[in-house]
Design an enzyme around this catalytic site. Sequence first.
Site, PDB file in Angstrom:
ATOM      1  N   PHE A 158      71.316  13.302-103.380  1.00 27.90           N
ATOM      2  CA  PHE A 158      69.900  13.188-103.769  1.00 27.90           C
ATOM      3  C   PHE A 158      69.266  14.545-104.052  1.00 27.90           C
ATOM      4  CE2 PHE A 158      69.247  14.000 -99.207  1.00 27.90           C
ATOM      5  CZ  PHE A 158      68.182  14.896 -99.247  1.00 27.90           C
ATOM      6  N   LYS A 182      77.637   7.989-110.972  1.00 29.10           N
ATOM      7  CA  LYS A 182      76.854   7.215-109.998  1.00 29.10           C
ATOM      8  C   LYS A 182      75.969   8.196-109.248  1.00 29.10           C
ATOM      9  CE  LYS A 182      76.517   6.164-106.080  1.00 29.10           C
ATOM     10  NZ  LYS A 182      75.119   6.363-105.631  1.00 29.10           N
ATOM     11  N   GLU A 185      71.126   6.885-105.360  1.00 31.32           N
ATOM     12  CA  GLU A 185      70.176   5.787-105.611  1.00 31.32           C
ATOM     13  C   GLU A 185      68.748   6.177-105.244  1.00 31.32           C
ATOM     14  OE1 GLU A 185      72.455   6.128-103.373  1.00 31.32           O
ATOM     15  OE2 GLU A 185      72.028   5.086-101.490  1.00 31.32           O
ATOM     16  N   SER A 235      77.431  14.394 -98.271  1.00 30.98           N
ATOM     17  CA  SER A 235      77.605  14.816 -96.879  1.00 30.98           C
ATOM     18  C   SER A 235      79.090  14.809 -96.487  1.00 30.98           C
ATOM     19  CB  SER A 235      76.806  13.887 -95.967  1.00 30.98           C
ATOM     20  OG  SER A 235      77.267  12.561 -96.147  1.00 30.98           O
ATOM     21  N   CYS A 290      72.446  22.475-100.169  1.00 29.12           N
ATOM     22  CA  CYS A 290      73.736  22.695 -99.499  1.00 29.12           C
ATOM     23  C   CYS A 290      74.008  24.184 -99.355  1.00 29.12           C
ATOM     24  CB  CYS A 290      74.857  22.035-100.270  1.00 29.12           C
ATOM     25  SG  CYS A 290      75.098  22.798-101.862  1.00 29.12           S
ATOM     26  N   GLU A 391      74.619  19.875 -89.433  1.00 26.77           N
ATOM     27  CA  GLU A 391      73.810  20.164 -90.618  1.00 26.77           C
ATOM     28  C   GLU A 391      72.518  19.351 -90.487  1.00 26.77           C
ATOM     29  OE1 GLU A 391      74.901  18.350 -94.398  1.00 26.77           O
ATOM     30  OE2 GLU A 391      74.312  20.175 -95.436  1.00 26.77           O
TER      31      GLU A 391
HETATM   32  P1  NAD Z   1      75.293  11.270 -98.967  1.00 27.28           P
HETATM   33  O1  NAD Z   1      76.675  11.634 -98.536  1.00 27.28           O
HETATM   34  O2  NAD Z   1      74.498  10.370 -98.108  1.00 27.28           O
HETATM   35  O3  NAD Z   1      75.339  10.555-100.396  1.00 27.28           O
HETATM   36  C1  NAD Z   1      76.032  11.134-101.490  1.00 27.28           C
HETATM   37  C2  NAD Z   1      76.473  10.019-102.435  1.00 27.28           C
HETATM   38  O4  NAD Z   1      77.363   9.154-101.733  1.00 27.28           O
HETATM   39  C3  NAD Z   1      75.333   9.166-102.948  1.00 27.28           C
HETATM   40  O5  NAD Z   1      75.563   8.894-104.310  1.00 27.28           O
HETATM   41  C4  NAD Z   1      75.423   7.913-102.101  1.00 27.28           C
HETATM   42  O6  NAD Z   1      74.999   6.755-102.779  1.00 27.28           O
HETATM   43  C5  NAD Z   1      76.891   7.809-101.785  1.00 27.28           C
HETATM   44  N1  NAD Z   1      77.153   7.191-100.479  1.00 27.28           N
HETATM   45  C6  NAD Z   1      76.338   7.209 -99.390  1.00 27.28           C
HETATM   46  N2  NAD Z   1      76.916   6.545 -98.372  1.00 27.28           N
HETATM   47  C7  NAD Z   1      78.126   6.126 -98.810  1.00 27.28           C
HETATM   48  C8  NAD Z   1      79.197   5.395 -98.202  1.00 27.28           C
HETATM   49  N3  NAD Z   1      79.127   4.985 -96.934  1.00 27.28           N
HETATM   50  N4  NAD Z   1      80.280   5.142 -98.944  1.00 27.28           N
HETATM   51  C9  NAD Z   1      80.358   5.556-100.209  1.00 27.28           C
HETATM   52  N5  NAD Z   1      79.383   6.252-100.835  1.00 27.28           N
HETATM   53  C10 NAD Z   1      78.281   6.540-100.149  1.00 27.28           C
HETATM   54  O7  NAD Z   1      74.530  12.653 -99.251  1.00 27.28           O
HETATM   55  P2  NAD Z   1      72.998  12.849 -99.610  1.00 27.28           P
HETATM   56  O8  NAD Z   1      72.183  12.571 -98.395  1.00 27.28           O
HETATM   57  O9  NAD Z   1      72.655  12.167-100.887  1.00 27.28           O
HETATM   58  O10 NAD Z   1      72.993  14.417 -99.926  1.00 27.28           O
HETATM   59  C11 NAD Z   1      72.870  15.395 -98.933  1.00 27.28           C
HETATM   60  C12 NAD Z   1      74.219  15.943 -98.534  1.00 27.28           C
HETATM   61  O11 NAD Z   1      74.897  16.427 -99.668  1.00 27.28           O
HETATM   62  C13 NAD Z   1      74.118  17.112 -97.567  1.00 27.28           C
HETATM   63  O12 NAD Z   1      75.123  16.976 -96.588  1.00 27.28           O
HETATM   64  C14 NAD Z   1      74.403  18.321 -98.455  1.00 27.28           C
HETATM   65  O13 NAD Z   1      74.938  19.453 -97.804  1.00 27.28           O
HETATM   66  C15 NAD Z   1      75.399  17.742 -99.386  1.00 27.28           C
HETATM   67  N6  NAD Z   1      75.488  18.523-100.608  1.00 27.28           N
HETATM   68  C16 NAD Z   1      76.582  19.290-100.787  1.00 27.28           C
HETATM   69  C17 NAD Z   1      76.697  20.075-101.909  1.00 27.28           C
HETATM   70  C18 NAD Z   1      77.899  20.943-102.117  1.00 27.28           C
HETATM   71  O14 NAD Z   1      78.026  21.466-103.196  1.00 27.28           O
HETATM   72  N7  NAD Z   1      78.776  21.098-101.145  1.00 27.28           N
HETATM   73  C19 NAD Z   1      75.684  20.054-102.877  1.00 27.28           C
HETATM   74  C20 NAD Z   1      74.578  19.239-102.677  1.00 27.28           C
HETATM   75  C21 NAD Z   1      74.487  18.468-101.534  1.00 27.28           C
END
Ligand code: NAD
Length: 506
Positions: A158, A182, A185, A235, A290, A391
Amino acid sequence: MNKSADHSAIATVPLWINGKAQAATSTRSADVTNPATGKVTRRVPLANAADIEAAVASAKRAFPAWRDTPPLRRARILMKFRELLVAHHEELARLVTDEHGKTLPDAMGSVQRGIEVVEFMTGIPQLLKGEHSPDVGTGVDTHSLRQPLGVCTGITPFNFPVMVPLWMFPVAIACGNTFVLKPSEKVPSASMLMAELLREAGLPDGVLNVVHGDKEAVDALLHHPDVKAVSFVGSTPIAKYIYETCAQEGKRVQALGGAKNHAVVLADADLDFAADALIGAAYGSAGERCMAISAVVAVDEVADQLVAKLKAAAEKLKIGSGHDKGTDMGPVISRVHRDKISGYVDQGVAAGAKLVLDGRGHQVPGHEDGFFIGASLFDGVRTDMSIYRDEIFGPVLVVLRVKSLDEAIAMINANPFANGTAVFTRSGGAARRFEREIEVGMVGINVPIPVPIAFYSFGGWRNSLFGDQHVHGPEGVRFYTRGKVVTTRWPDDKALPAGFNMPTLG
Ligand code: NAD
């Protein structure tokens, strides 16, 4: 899902399949909220397996013709796309601020960093060049080429609704793949605008598809036999799950996870410069980056002065709507997330850390329903505390005190996350040691957020990235292509003898 929302007046974001917007067959949906107001602004469908099937089938149909389109022509479409992104720069940034909450100047910057990936990919004919070795044997030549994989997919978080998708699909399609994106959402709208702009730029239908959804949609993509490669950013627990599932399915995968980024401040650093840099890096985008600095490692005698400077600057932060001029820090993504961040501050206090600045319960007049929280600053933090270990992904900065650069390096190298890190010093020798000995993917020397520019690749180590290739830049091109080596002989009219031994070509 927000059950109290009046859905009658709220538009539903469609999917984008085969070059046009279309409704999902799934009846499940989620609310998209403006974090500054707490109001539901759109609804987003949560795609089911049938929706994913339609998107993947569209990408699969488009693949052969797109693969055979000369890279130069693909590049020209990206050049046009780049012009359209520039023309719509502010519109895209406004969508980011509406759905994510970060300030408009910050959103503009993040869109710019995404545009730079497209700029780099317009050089795809050069990037795809292979090697050629004439006369590897008598009358025998060898050359290498890199070919696209087929249907690739990207699952994004997000916090960067434009930049992170742009790390992926321009690279994949420049290489000749087709793509199913994808996005999160929580922030679906910017991806839809980018899909429309790419169509306007001349991209054939089906080369880029956008689906919305949650675990159901993601699982359908991960298990689909026609999906050849998966890029994920999110994450750490989900990144690990994506990596393991793709390994079982035999798919190529790069899964970028979460972070806990340390900044080391040495005794010889310019403390005013370091404090200014750290304030932006810790609290910019409300800590939802991140590459945010969330832990300061103060070496030797600098701690007292540094903490005082950080407190003074953090107290002055202007917190409000990301659309208001002069705002330094907007809201966080959701009420649930705000309460989780607040809970971490509670835990820090309970564990005995010194709360120097308390952001809990911060109210922004006129935005009482927004998801705001103020800046928090802890001193005297230990590595066993949850405010250090986890985090938090919010505006909470923790300060740890150590005696030496050795101790700082050992602490950072022992942390399970290893996305970015920085050192503040005037000593070239200390900086050089830090750069060489630190086990982290992206390093800043007096640069607090060392996000690599588009012609390098972005990625962390350990629990911050599962997979072998970082995203975008040269490693992105390697990820979205596979190598082939061709050995050629053009025999003249002399019949060749049959060969039964390992050929040595001499
Ligand atoms: P998230 O892991 O909750 O979601 C990321 C994606 O995975 C979304 O598209 C979501 O719909 C999907 N998703 C969520 N739960 C899922 C599941 N159980 N099974 C399959 N898919 C699922 O992350 P977020 O809250 O959207 O973003 C924040 C996180 O992203 C933080 O941990 C941040 O550090 C990380 N991040 C990392 C980088 C990097 O380059 N390393 C960059 C940006 C964000």
